[in-house]
Design an enzyme around this catalytic site. Structure first.
Site, PDB file in Angstrom:
ATOM      1  CB  ALA A  83      -0.912   0.009   1.221  1.00  0.00           C
ATOM      2  N   GLY A  84       0.508   2.194  -0.831  1.00  0.00           N
ATOM      3  CA  GLY A  84       1.296   3.431  -0.884  1.00  0.00           C
ATOM      4  C   GLY A  84       0.489   4.543  -1.522  1.00  0.00           C
ATOM      5  CG  ASP A  88       3.674  13.762  -6.418  1.00  0.00           C
ATOM      6  OD1 ASP A  88       3.903  13.014  -5.450  1.00  0.00           O
ATOM      7  OD2 ASP A  88       3.748  13.392  -7.606  1.00  0.00           O
ATOM      8  N   GLY A 143       9.244  17.265  -6.702  1.00  0.00           N
ATOM      9  CA  GLY A 143       7.872  17.260  -6.158  1.00  0.00           C
ATOM     10  C   GLY A 143       7.588  16.093  -5.239  1.00  0.00           C
ATOM     11  CD  GLN A 144       7.086  11.329  -6.563  1.00  0.00           C
ATOM     12  OE1 GLN A 144       8.065  10.615  -6.779  1.00  0.00           O
ATOM     13  NE2 GLN A 144       5.851  10.924  -6.787  1.00  0.00           N
ATOM     14  CE1 TYR A 147       5.145   6.893  -3.613  1.00  0.00           C
ATOM     15  CE2 TYR A 147       7.141   7.201  -4.922  1.00  0.00           C
ATOM     16  CZ  TYR A 147       6.022   6.454  -4.595  1.00  0.00           C
ATOM     17  OH  TYR A 147       5.795   5.253  -5.239  1.00  0.00           O
ATOM     18  N   PRO A 177       9.909  -0.747  -8.018  1.00  0.00           N
ATOM     19  CG  PRO A 177       7.632  -1.221  -7.899  1.00  0.00           C
ATOM     20  CD  PRO A 177       8.795  -0.767  -7.057  1.00  0.00           C
ATOM     21  N   GLY A 178       9.903   0.838 -11.287  1.00  0.00           N
ATOM     22  CA  GLY A 178       9.920   2.120 -11.990  1.00  0.00           C
ATOM     23  C   GLY A 178       8.478   2.522 -12.247  1.00  0.00           C
ATOM     24  CB  ILE A 180       4.048  -0.005 -12.541  1.00  0.00           C
ATOM     25  CG1 ILE A 180       5.471  -0.354 -12.045  1.00  0.00           C
ATOM     26  CG2 ILE A 180       3.260  -1.258 -12.891  1.00  0.00           C
ATOM     27  CD1 ILE A 180       6.365  -1.048 -13.036  1.00  0.00           C
TER      28      ILE A 180
HETATM   29  P1  NDP Z   1      -2.631   2.449  -6.627  1.00  0.00           P
HETATM   30  O1  NDP Z   1      -2.870   3.882  -6.311  1.00  0.00           O
HETATM   31  O2  NDP Z   1      -3.113   1.894  -7.906  1.00  0.00           O
HETATM   32  O3  NDP Z   1      -3.185   1.526  -5.424  1.00  0.00           O
HETATM   33  C1  NDP Z   1      -2.820   1.816  -4.118  1.00  0.00           C
HETATM   34  C2  NDP Z   1      -3.364   0.763  -3.197  1.00  0.00           C
HETATM   35  O4  NDP Z   1      -2.935   1.093  -1.866  1.00  0.00           O
HETATM   36  C3  NDP Z   1      -4.885   0.728  -3.181  1.00  0.00           C
HETATM   37  O5  NDP Z   1      -5.307  -0.609  -3.085  1.00  0.00           O
HETATM   38  C4  NDP Z   1      -5.231   1.491  -1.905  1.00  0.00           C
HETATM   39  O6  NDP Z   1      -6.450   1.100  -1.289  1.00  0.00           O
HETATM   40  C5  NDP Z   1      -4.067   1.106  -1.020  1.00  0.00           C
HETATM   41  N1  NDP Z   1      -3.889   2.040   0.091  1.00  0.00           N
HETATM   42  C6  NDP Z   1      -3.589   3.362   0.027  1.00  0.00           C
HETATM   43  N2  NDP Z   1      -3.538   3.876   1.265  1.00  0.00           N
HETATM   44  C7  NDP Z   1      -3.817   2.862   2.112  1.00  0.00           C
HETATM   45  C8  NDP Z   1      -3.934   2.778   3.525  1.00  0.00           C
HETATM   46  N3  NDP Z   1      -3.751   3.834   4.313  1.00  0.00           N
HETATM   47  N4  NDP Z   1      -4.239   1.568   4.067  1.00  0.00           N
HETATM   48  C9  NDP Z   1      -4.430   0.489   3.288  1.00  0.00           C
HETATM   49  N5  NDP Z   1      -4.350   0.516   1.950  1.00  0.00           N
HETATM   50  C10 NDP Z   1      -4.045   1.697   1.372  1.00  0.00           C
HETATM   51  O7  NDP Z   1      -1.059   2.260  -6.468  1.00  0.00           O
HETATM   52  P2  NDP Z   1      -0.023   1.333  -7.285  1.00  0.00           P
HETATM   53  O8  NDP Z   1      -0.598  -0.012  -7.478  1.00  0.00           O
HETATM   54  O9  NDP Z   1       0.447   2.089  -8.446  1.00  0.00           O
HETATM   55  O10 NDP Z   1       1.179   1.284  -6.230  1.00  0.00           O
HETATM   56  C11 NDP Z   1       1.366   0.195  -5.331  1.00  0.00           C
HETATM   57  C12 NDP Z   1       2.693   0.403  -4.617  1.00  0.00           C
HETATM   58  O11 NDP Z   1       3.742   0.460  -5.572  1.00  0.00           O
HETATM   59  C13 NDP Z   1       2.767   1.708  -3.821  1.00  0.00           C
HETATM   60  O12 NDP Z   1       3.487   1.513  -2.645  1.00  0.00           O
HETATM   61  C14 NDP Z   1       3.518   2.625  -4.757  1.00  0.00           C
HETATM   62  O13 NDP Z   1       4.179   3.650  -4.061  1.00  0.00           O
HETATM   63  C15 NDP Z   1       4.479   1.644  -5.385  1.00  0.00           C
HETATM   64  N6  NDP Z   1       5.004   2.085  -6.666  1.00  0.00           N
HETATM   65  C16 NDP Z   1       4.171   2.320  -7.721  1.00  0.00           C
HETATM   66  C17 NDP Z   1       4.697   2.724  -8.931  1.00  0.00           C
HETATM   67  C18 NDP Z   1       3.856   2.971 -10.135  1.00  0.00           C
HETATM   68  O14 NDP Z   1       4.411   3.429 -11.142  1.00  0.00           O
HETATM   69  N7  NDP Z   1       2.559   2.664 -10.134  1.00  0.00           N
HETATM   70  C19 NDP Z   1       6.131   2.960  -9.103  1.00  0.00           C
HETATM   71  C20 NDP Z   1       6.923   2.655  -7.936  1.00  0.00           C
HETATM   72  C21 NDP Z   1       6.356   2.246  -6.767  1.00  0.00           C
HETATM   73  P3  NDP Z   1      -7.904   1.600  -1.834  1.00  0.00           P
HETATM   74  O15 NDP Z   1      -8.191   0.733  -3.026  1.00  0.00           O
HETATM   75  O16 NDP Z   1      -8.835   1.361  -0.701  1.00  0.00           O
HETATM   76  O17 NDP Z   1      -7.746   3.036  -2.195  1.00  0.00           O
END
Ligand code: NDP
Length: 240
Positions: A83-84, A88, A143-144, A147, A177-178, A180
């Site tokens: 989760a993330g 920004d 901007g991050q 993050y 990841p880069g 995605i």
């Molecule tokens: P998304 O925004 O598509 O999904 C984020 C997920 O995290 C959702 O399921 C969301 O839940 C959940 N989430 C957010 N806050 C919380 C919280 N407080 N408690 C529990 N769940 C939470 O993100 P991505 O799939 O793109 O990213 C996944 C991970 O990969 C993150 O850590 C991100 O930083 C990292 N990442 C992503 C990249 C990218 O290019 N996409 C690149 C590098 C790293 P809900 O569905 O309820 O909102």
């Protein structure tokens, strides 16, 4: 080997791909989410994967839900800290909640969950902990500051954890990841995203399944000698 996995943020984006990959390989997956009930319900029904709602930035909610999962399914043997969020802003425009929310969700969640699952893993002599960091935690990004700081801290957390638990059959590794193709990246302004893709040697976004495959590999029993490592999956954007 304990085949019960908690995937945080496991119902959308990269987390959803990880949940599906693990589940299709015989692992009992519990996918966490926090706010998007519609996506979680749909994900659960379509994939036949159980979901659990709690906020990973809350220590109390993590503690309570790890206990609930343990009672219902057994103790968690595989933890995917995925989760993330992003909030920004350049530092001169960043407010304190943008800073704190990102640190709480992306970094404090690692403590909130690991500290609550680690005792059972130690008792069982097995554990696989995989943290999803980011290329921007390795190289920084305009901007991050929030993050990138949260994601960079995960490297130190994971390596220190690996040192503490390696002798107990537990591994802690990072996948970085880069860019995605998920909703998080879709939120980037189109012209900025295009200029980012131009800088990626592979000239494309990554696919969530390309992250899920390496995460699954790291959960295997035979991956037990990989510890404190980082796997950069970024199309060549940053080479170590
Ligand atoms: P998304 O925004 O598509 O999904 C984020 C997920 O995290 C959702 O399921 C969301 O839940 C959940 N989430 C957010 N806050 C919380 C919280 N407080 N408690 C529990 N769940 C939470 O993100 P991505 O799939 O793109 O990213 C996944 C991970 O990969 C993150 O850590 C991100 O930083 C990292 N990442 C992503 C990249 C990218 O290019 N996409 C690149 C590098 C790293 P809900 O569905 O309820 O909102």
């Amino acid at each position: 080997m304990n085949k019960i996995a908690l995937v945080t943020g496991g119902t959308r984006g990269i987390g959803a791909s990880i949940s599906k990959k693990l589940s299709s390989n015989g692992i009992k997956v519990i996918a966490n989410f926090t706010s998007d009930e519609n996506s979680a319900d749909k994900f659960s029904t379509v994939n036949n994967i159980d979901v659990v709602k709690f906020d990973v930035s809350s220590f109390d909610e993590c503690k309570e839900n790890v206990e609930i999962i343990k009672k219902k399914y057994g103790s968690i043997g595989i933890l995917i800290n995925n989760a993330g969020i992003t909030r920004d802003a350049a530092i001169h425009k960043m407010n304190v909640s943008q800073w704190q929310e990102v640190i709480n969700v992306n970094l404090n969640s690692a403590f909130n969950l690991v500290s609550n699952v680690i005792e059972s893993m130690r008792e069982n002599g097995f554990g696989r902990i995989i943290h999803i960091s980011s290329v921007n935690g390795q190289k920084g990004q305009f901007g991050q500051t929030n993050y990138a700081a949260s994601k960079a801290a995960i490297f130190g957390f994971s390596k220190s954890l690996a040192l503490e638990v390696a002798s107990k059959g537990i591994t802690s590794n990072v996948v970085a990841p880069g860019y995605i193709n998920t909703e998080m990246v879709a939120a980037i302004r189109e012209d900025i995203l295009k200029s980012i893709i131009d800088t990626i040697p592979g000239k494309r976004l990554g696919n969530p399944d390309e992250i899920a495959d390496i995460v699954y590999f790291l959960t295997l029993k035979n991956s037990g000698y990989i510890n404190g490592a980082t796997f950069s999956i970024n199309g060549g954007l940053r080479m170590d």
